[in-house]
Each structure stands twice: as C-alpha cells, then as structure tokens.
Design a protein around this motif. Structure first.
Motif, PDB file in Angstrom:
ATOM      1  N   ALA A 253       0.828  -1.205   0.000  1.00 55.53           N
ATOM      2  CA  ALA A 253       0.000   0.000   0.000  1.00 55.53           C
ATOM      3  C   ALA A 253       0.859   1.251   0.000  1.00 55.53           C
ATOM      4  CB  ALA A 253      -0.932  -0.014   1.212  1.00 55.53           C
ATOM      5  N   ALA A 254       1.965   1.228   0.774  1.00 55.94           N
ATOM      6  CA  ALA A 254       2.858   2.387   0.835  1.00 55.94           C
ATOM      7  C   ALA A 254       3.548   2.624  -0.497  1.00 55.94           C
ATOM      8  CB  ALA A 254       3.893   2.184   1.942  1.00 55.94           C
ATOM      9  N   VAL A 255       3.991   1.557  -1.156  1.00 51.21           N
ATOM     10  CA  VAL A 255       4.673   1.706  -2.439  1.00 51.21           C
ATOM     11  C   VAL A 255       3.694   2.159  -3.518  1.00 51.21           C
ATOM     12  CG1 VAL A 255       5.911   0.469  -4.256  1.00 51.21           C
ATOM     13  CG2 VAL A 255       6.480   0.069  -1.859  1.00 51.21           C
ATOM     14  N   THR A 256       2.462   1.643  -3.465  1.00 51.07           N
ATOM     15  CA  THR A 256       1.452   2.052  -4.432  1.00 51.07           C
ATOM     16  C   THR A 256       1.165   3.545  -4.330  1.00 51.07           C
ATOM     17  OG1 THR A 256       0.427  -0.131  -4.379  1.00 51.07           O
ATOM     18  CG2 THR A 256      -0.930   1.692  -5.190  1.00 51.07           C
ATOM     19  N   ALA A 257       1.255   4.071  -3.094  1.00 51.38           N
ATOM     20  CA  ALA A 257       0.997   5.491  -2.887  1.00 51.38           C
ATOM     21  C   ALA A 257       2.115   6.359  -3.446  1.00 51.38           C
ATOM     22  CB  ALA A 257       0.810   5.777  -1.399  1.00 51.38           C
ATOM     23  N   GLN A 258       3.303   5.752  -3.732  1.00 46.79           N
ATOM     24  CA  GLN A 258       4.433   6.498  -4.290  1.00 46.79           C
ATOM     25  C   GLN A 258       4.969   5.725  -5.492  1.00 46.79           C
ATOM     26  OE1 GLN A 258       7.227   8.182  -1.372  1.00 46.79           O
ATOM     27  NE2 GLN A 258       5.956   7.286   0.223  1.00 46.79           N
ATOM     28  N   PRO A 259       4.267   5.747  -6.609  1.00 45.18           N
ATOM     29  CA  PRO A 259       4.655   4.912  -7.763  1.00 45.18           C
ATOM     30  C   PRO A 259       6.040   5.225  -8.300  1.00 45.18           C
ATOM     31  CG  PRO A 259       2.976   6.554  -8.360  1.00 45.18           C
ATOM     32  CD  PRO A 259       3.066   6.558  -6.867  1.00 45.18           C
ATOM     33  N   GLY A 260       6.511   6.456  -8.167  1.00 42.55           N
ATOM     34  CA  GLY A 260       7.846   6.791  -8.648  1.00 42.55           C
ATOM     35  C   GLY A 260       8.920   6.033  -7.898  1.00 42.55           C
TER      36      GLY A 260
ATOM     37  N   ALA B  73       8.408   3.175  -6.349  1.00 42.55           N
ATOM     38  CA  ALA B  73       8.238   1.746  -6.593  1.00 42.55           C
ATOM     39  C   ALA B  73       9.100   1.271  -7.753  1.00 42.55           C
ATOM     40  CB  ALA B  73       6.773   1.440  -6.861  1.00 42.55           C
ATOM     41  N   ARG B  74       9.305   2.132  -8.765  1.00 41.13           N
ATOM     42  CA  ARG B  74      10.116   1.739  -9.915  1.00 41.13           C
ATOM     43  C   ARG B  74      11.592   1.671  -9.558  1.00 41.13           C
ATOM     44  NH1 ARG B  74       6.456   5.298 -12.563  1.00 41.13           N
ATOM     45  NH2 ARG B  74       7.979   7.002 -12.407  1.00 41.13           N
ATOM     46  N   ARG B  75      12.007   2.390  -8.516  1.00 33.38           N
ATOM     47  CA  ARG B  75      13.431   2.451  -8.185  1.00 33.38           C
ATOM     48  C   ARG B  75      13.864   1.389  -7.184  1.00 33.38           C
ATOM     49  NH1 ARG B  75      12.156   7.997  -7.757  1.00 33.38           N
ATOM     50  NH2 ARG B  75      12.376   7.912  -5.476  1.00 33.38           N
ATOM     51  N   ARG B  76      12.890   0.671  -6.593  1.00 25.91           N
ATOM     52  CA  ARG B  76      13.280  -0.302  -5.585  1.00 25.91           C
ATOM     53  C   ARG B  76      12.475  -1.581  -5.759  1.00 25.91           C
ATOM     54  NH1 ARG B  76      11.166   2.096   0.086  1.00 25.91           N
ATOM     55  NH2 ARG B  76      11.885   0.053   0.766  1.00 25.91           N
ATOM     56  N   ARG B  77      13.104  -2.691  -5.528  1.00 20.19           N
ATOM     57  CA  ARG B  77      12.443  -3.981  -5.660  1.00 20.19           C
ATOM     58  C   ARG B  77      11.902  -4.411  -4.308  1.00 20.19           C
ATOM     59  NH1 ARG B  77      13.770  -9.268  -4.929  1.00 20.19           N
ATOM     60  NH2 ARG B  77      15.843  -8.672  -4.174  1.00 20.19           N
ATOM     61  N   LEU B  78      10.667  -4.863  -4.284  1.00 20.14           N
ATOM     62  CA  LEU B  78      10.090  -5.344  -3.030  1.00 20.14           C
ATOM     63  C   LEU B  78      10.730  -6.659  -2.645  1.00 20.14           C
ATOM     64  CD1 LEU B  78       6.277  -4.671  -3.520  1.00 20.14           C
ATOM     65  CD2 LEU B  78       7.899  -3.356  -2.180  1.00 20.14           C
ATOM     66  N   PRO B  79      10.928  -6.902  -1.343  1.00 14.00           N
ATOM     67  CA  PRO B  79      11.450  -8.209  -0.934  1.00 14.00           C
ATOM     68  C   PRO B  79      10.527  -9.328  -1.405  1.00 14.00           C
ATOM     69  CG  PRO B  79      11.471  -6.648   0.889  1.00 14.00           C
ATOM     70  CD  PRO B  79      10.704  -6.008  -0.223  1.00 14.00           C
ATOM     71  N   GLY B  80      11.108 -10.479  -1.669  1.00 10.39           N
ATOM     72  CA  GLY B  80      10.304 -11.615  -2.120  1.00 10.39           C
ATOM     73  C   GLY B  80       9.370 -12.108  -1.039  1.00 10.39           C
ATOM     74  N   LEU B  81       8.329 -12.810  -1.472  1.00  8.54           N
ATOM     75  CA  LEU B  81       7.340 -13.298  -0.521  1.00  8.54           C
ATOM     76  C   LEU B  81       7.925 -14.320   0.439  1.00  8.54           C
ATOM     77  CD1 LEU B  81       4.239 -13.707  -2.877  1.00  8.54           C
ATOM     78  CD2 LEU B  81       4.491 -12.064  -1.020  1.00  8.54           C
ATOM     79  N   ASP B  82       9.046 -14.956   0.069  1.00 11.35           N
ATOM     80  CA  ASP B  82       9.626 -15.980   0.936  1.00 11.35           C
ATOM     81  C   ASP B  82      10.519 -15.384   2.021  1.00 11.35           C
ATOM     82  OD1 ASP B  82      12.551 -16.927  -1.014  1.00 11.35           O
ATOM     83  OD2 ASP B  82      11.391 -15.066  -0.983  1.00 11.35           O
ATOM     84  N   LEU B  83      10.710 -14.068   2.028  1.00 11.31           N
ATOM     85  CA  LEU B  83      11.539 -13.449   3.060  1.00 11.31           C
ATOM     86  C   LEU B  83      10.699 -13.209   4.313  1.00 11.31           C
ATOM     87  CD1 LEU B  83      13.564 -10.827   1.028  1.00 11.31           C
ATOM     88  CD2 LEU B  83      14.297 -13.076   1.805  1.00 11.31           C
ATOM     89  N   PRO B  84      11.187 -13.592   5.489  1.00  8.69           N
ATOM     90  CA  PRO B  84      10.381 -13.403   6.698  1.00  8.69           C
ATOM     91  C   PRO B  84      10.301 -11.942   7.105  1.00  8.69           C
ATOM     92  CG  PRO B  84      12.558 -14.247   7.269  1.00  8.69           C
ATOM     93  CD  PRO B  84      12.466 -14.239   5.762  1.00  8.69           C
ATOM     94  N   PHE B  85       9.091 -11.462   7.346  1.00  9.97           N
ATOM     95  CA  PHE B  85       8.884 -10.123   7.847  1.00  9.97           C
ATOM     96  C   PHE B  85       8.757 -10.122   9.366  1.00  9.97           C
ATOM     97  CE2 PHE B  85       8.130  -7.193   4.376  1.00  9.97           C
ATOM     98  CZ  PHE B  85       7.977  -8.037   3.310  1.00  9.97           C
ATOM     99  N   PHE B  86       8.284 -11.233   9.914  1.00 10.50           N
ATOM    100  CA  PHE B  86       7.874 -11.232  11.315  1.00 10.50           C
ATOM    101  C   PHE B  86       8.175 -12.591  11.929  1.00 10.50           C
ATOM    102  CE2 PHE B  86       4.853 -11.874  14.738  1.00 10.50           C
ATOM    103  CZ  PHE B  86       4.941 -10.687  15.434  1.00 10.50           C
ATOM    104  N   GLU B  87       8.796 -12.567  13.094  1.00  8.27           N
ATOM    105  CA  GLU B  87       9.092 -13.801  13.815  1.00  8.27           C
ATOM    106  C   GLU B  87       8.919 -13.553  15.300  1.00  8.27           C
ATOM    107  OE1 GLU B  87      12.647 -17.171  14.222  1.00  8.27           O
ATOM    108  OE2 GLU B  87      12.940 -15.349  13.029  1.00  8.27           O
ATOM    109  N   LEU B  88       8.111 -14.387  15.946  1.00 12.41           N
ATOM    110  CA  LEU B  88       7.879 -14.237  17.373  1.00 12.41           C
ATOM    111  C   LEU B  88       9.112 -14.630  18.170  1.00 12.41           C
ATOM    112  CD1 LEU B  88       4.312 -15.809  17.643  1.00 12.41           C
ATOM    113  CD2 LEU B  88       4.880 -13.409  18.040  1.00 12.41           C
TER     114      LEU B  88
END
Length: 320
Positions: free
Chosen positions: A169-176, A178-193
């Motif tokens: 949502a944050a990247v969509t709000a700044q499309p310029g 978004a083109r300059r940076r690659r989002l981390p892959g879905l297999d990368l952990p964002f959260f670990e208890l």
C-alpha cells in the motif's frame, strides 16, 4: 550520583548546581556535523531530528578532525549557563561522510531499540501518535478487530501478510519510488515471534489506542479462566494470572480487557486468586493494578511507533 555530589558540595553556585543536575538527562545519539561555528559545532541528531550547538571542555581542538558532513557518536549534556548550548560528555567517535549508509543503519537501530531517544523531540511524539492510530486503523481493517487469539504459527503468518499488505500500500501510494526499488520476495520473513511467545499454546494480539500493539503468551488460557472461574483452582491457570499481575513487561491492558469482557465472572476470578471474598473488580480492580504495576502509572504514555526524520530517511535510502 549527581544528586549526591551536589548535595555534598555546599560551595557550588546556583548556576553550577543547575548545570550539574542537568547532566542527569544526557542526550545520546548519532550526529551529523552540519557546520562549525567558532569554538562550537552544530550537530543534527539523526535519532531525534533536533540540532544541538555543541562545545567541548578542551576547546575547538576537540573537533579539529571532524569534517562538515561527517558523523559523531557521543553523548551531550546541557550547558545551562548558555541557553541552547551543549557539551560533549564522555567518549566521542568520529566517522567520515563515506560511512553514511552504515551510520544511518546504526541510527535506525538505536531509534528502534530505544524509542525514548526519538521522543525527546515533542514533534516526534505527535507524529508517532498519528502514525500509530493510522496503523491501528489499518490493522483493524485487515483483521476485522483489534484483539486476536491464535496459535503462534498463525500469528506469524498473519503478520507477514499484514506487513506485506502495508508495504504494498505504501509503495502504491508512491509509484515513482516503486520503480526504483524492488520489493522483498514473498519468501523473506517479515515477522518472527520471540521464543517465549513461539513456545506458548496461544498468543494474544491486542492493538490498543494508547498501549499500542502487544503480544501475550498463553492468552487463550487466561481468557478461558475468565470465562470459567472454576479453572482458578487449577495451578496452571492461577500461576498464569499471577504472572500477568507480577511481570513488569506486561501492562494492565490484557487484565482490563478480560475483566471488561467478563464482568459476570471477573469478581470470582480475583476472589479465588487473592483469597479475598469481598473483592469486586469495579471497586478494587484499578487499585490492584496500581499496586502491582506502579511503573505503568508513573510514566507518561508514549506512542508505539517511532517516526524518523527526513534526513535520516534520505541517508538510509542511500542519498547523501
């Protein structure tokens, strides 16, 4: 130590006493050298986003090897005899402009691990509350409520999906951008208890307006206790509630939530636990929490979100 020193020195002037007592609240940070001005340097604290006009008790020679645009890691104490002036206290480490990326990462870690350093800036407190309320609203919209009880593995899956959703949502709000940076892959952990939560049967997740986002071990068991006070006779349930009352890492929030959700049984739960047949939550509950958790009431509430300054954001993104 400073209080004892000042109390034992009757020969100190009022100005000296005020200066020394100000040293009880040093400013720790990672600073960018904005400019030199006579014997002083003007520093921008990348953590709290405030400028400090800074001196050394050995004079300008202390800053001889510190270039404009470079960085310092140090502590500052106020010089009350000169309004708005600060003095280097203790060790001072200097870094070149080429270290900007590493310095930005260190400042981000300091801001994350010690948010009280960020909140020296009143503007950051206001921004933090605003951002936290926005994030809480997004969490409630994503999950459907502000309180969940799930197995640990499901909590991790949920938050990976939630943070992914927020990032997109944050990247969509700044499309310029978004083109300059690659989002981390879905297999990368964002959260670990952490292990103490990952090893519990259930984890309670509460995102409250003031106390922010919190996680509670075995919250499902505690909820079962309030739903059926007969469980108070079971040692595991008793010990769990005692832990929630005793631990300084646990605010009053979960106990308040459960007592409010189960008004018809809360009195019985505490009467059996405390062995006080006359206990009622409505009359004695708040006093109980104040006795068990005085630290919570002694501190000013702070947002659970830290907002970094624009300069740190640019350095972290690789822009000089």
């Amino acid at each position: 130590m400073v209080d004892r020193f000042v109390a034992g020195r009757k020969d100190l002037s009022a100005a000296d006493r005020e200066m020394l007592l100000g040293w009880r609240d040093p400013v720790e940070g990672i600073f960018e050298v904005r400019r030199k001005d006579g014997d002083a340097v003007v520093l921008l604290n990348l953590v709290d986003d405030l400028e400090y006009r800074t001196y050394s008790n050995v004079g300008r020679s202390a800053f001889r090897g510190v270039p404009k645009g470079g960085f310092l890691h140090t502590c500052l104490v106020p010089l009350h005899s000169a309004d708005g002036a600060w003095l280097v206290s203790g060790a001072m480490s200097s870094y070149s402009r080429s270290s900007a990326t590493d310095i930005a990462q260190a400042a981000l870690e300091l801001a994350t691990n010690r948010p009280e350093l960020v909140f020296r800036n009143p503007q950051k407190i206001e921004q933090g509350w605003q951002r936290m309320q926005e994030d809480r609203a997004a969490f409630v919209d994503f999950c459907g409520c502000d309180e969940l009880v799930l197995p640990p593995a499901e909590v991790e899956v949920l938050f990976e999906a939630y943070y992914r959703h927020r990032q997109e949502a944050a990247v969509t709000a700044q499309p310029g951008r978004a083109r300059r940076r690659r989002l981390p892959g879905l297999d990368l952990p964002f959260f670990e208890l952490p292990s103490e939560l990952a090893d519990s049967d259930t984890v309670g997740v509460i995102y409250e307006q003031v106390d922010g986002l919190n996680f509670y071990a075995d919250y499902g068991m505690l909820r079962d206790l309030f739903a059926d006070p007969a469980r108070t006779g079971r040692r595991r349930h008793q010990e769990l509630l005692r832990t929630y009352l005793r631990e300084e890492s646990i605010a009053p929030l979960p106990i308040r939530r459960l007592a409010a959700a189960h008004p018809e049984t809360a009195d019985d739960v505490f009467r059996k636990l405390l062995r006080k047949p006359g206990f009622t939550w409505s009359e004695h509950g708040e006093a109980l929490l104040r006795r068990r958790k005085p630290w919570y009431y002694e501190n000013e509430p702070r947002p659970g979100v830290s907002v970094i300054g624009d300069r740190l954001g640019r350095l972290a993104a690789g822009h000089r």
